[in-house]
Design a protein around this motif. Structure first.
Motif, short mmCIF file in Angstrom:
data_model
loop_
_atom_site.label_atom_id
_atom_site.label_comp_id
_atom_site.label_asym_id
_atom_site.label_seq_id
_atom_site.Cartn_x
_atom_site.Cartn_y
_atom_site.Cartn_z
N ARG A 1 40.13 60.96 109.83
CA ARG A 1 40.24 61.44 108.45
C ARG A 1 39.21 60.78 107.55
NH1 ARG A 1 46.07 60.58 108.90
NH2 ARG A 1 46.90 62.49 109.75
N ALA A 2 39.02 59.47 107.72
CA ALA A 2 38.05 58.75 106.90
C ALA A 2 36.64 59.24 107.17
CB ALA A 2 38.15 57.25 107.16
N THR A 3 36.32 59.47 108.43
CA THR A 3 34.99 59.98 108.79
C THR A 3 34.79 61.38 108.23
OG1 THR A 3 34.98 58.65 110.80
CG2 THR A 3 33.45 60.50 110.72
N ARG A 4 35.81 62.21 108.36
CA ARG A 4 35.73 63.58 107.83
C ARG A 4 35.49 63.55 106.33
NH1 ARG A 4 40.67 66.31 109.37
NH2 ARG A 4 39.66 66.60 111.36
N LEU A 5 36.23 62.71 105.61
CA LEU A 5 36.07 62.60 104.16
C LEU A 5 34.66 62.09 103.82
CD1 LEU A 5 37.25 62.73 101.31
CD2 LEU A 5 38.05 60.37 101.65
N ASP A 6 34.19 61.11 104.56
CA ASP A 6 32.85 60.55 104.33
C ASP A 6 31.78 61.61 104.54
OD1 ASP A 6 30.95 58.50 103.83
OD2 ASP A 6 30.64 58.27 105.98
N VAL A 7 31.87 62.34 105.63
CA VAL A 7 30.87 63.37 105.93
C VAL A 7 30.94 64.50 104.90
CG1 VAL A 7 30.21 65.15 107.60
CG2 VAL A 7 30.67 62.83 108.37
N THR B 1 32.03 64.38 101.84
CA THR B 1 31.53 63.89 100.54
C THR B 1 30.01 63.82 100.55
OG1 THR B 1 33.55 62.62 100.21
CG2 THR B 1 31.64 61.98 98.90
N ALA B 2 29.44 63.22 101.59
CA ALA B 2 27.98 63.09 101.67
C ALA B 2 27.30 64.45 101.72
CB ALA B 2 27.59 62.26 102.89
#
Length: 178
Positions: free
Chosen positions: A3-9, A11-12
């Protein structure tokens, strides 16, 4: 972590998309066909239409976009080389491997705008080679376990990958024919 990786990607990519959309909108609004289709023409057109400060911000945004793309590409290449191929190289060697060919082409007197277009055409070849395995691997339950894609996702992904592949072929045809 997923989830954190998905949110990071997301957002970027969202921010990068907004910056690129803003660059295109400003450029389209301020430029006329008379300035030409080169980077220098875009800068001159923006400076004439909006002033030196917006033109400088446009140039800096293009530079930042290029640096970000280079960083992401170098990072992805490092992950692939180290993780999948078992090859390791120093940061200095990776930077030289990406910088020297570009500088050599420009030092040889090639027109920077044309080099940029050709480099993007060459880079576009890599997209289908990443998309098609991604579509196939994320559809396999033996690889993905409980994170396997739902049945509709591979269909949509294959349609997108097909569109990208067709557009890349059209781009290559256009650049070689024109």
């Amino acid at each position: 972590m997923l989830r954190a990786t998905r949110l990071d990607v997301l957002t970027a990519m969202g921010l990068a998309g907004m910056v690129n959309a803003a660059i295109l909108a400003i450029g389209a609004a301020a430029l006329s066909p008379a300035v030409g289709a080169s980077l220098e023409g875009a800068y001159r057109g923006l400076a004439a239409g909006l002033g030196q400060v917006p033109a400088a911000f446009f140039a800096l945004a293009l530079l930042a976009s290029g640096l970000a793309a280079t960083s992401v590409g170098t990072y992805a290449g490092t992950v692939i080389a180290e993780g999948f191929l078992g090859r390791w190289s120093s940061l200095s060697m990776r930077r030289l491997a990406t910088l020297v060919p570009a500088m050599a082409v420009l030092a040889a007197g090639a027109e920077p705008g044309r080099v940029l277009v050709i480099s993007q055409v060459v880079l576009s070849f890599g997209i289908p080679f990443a998309l098609w395995p991604l579509v196939m691997f994320t559809h396999r339950r033996d690889l993905m376990g409980r994170l396997v894609n739902r049945p509709v996702t591979p269909v949509c992904a294959a349609a997108c990958a097909s569109a990208v592949t067709v557009l890349n072929c059209a781009l290559v045809w256009y650049e070689t024919a024109g």
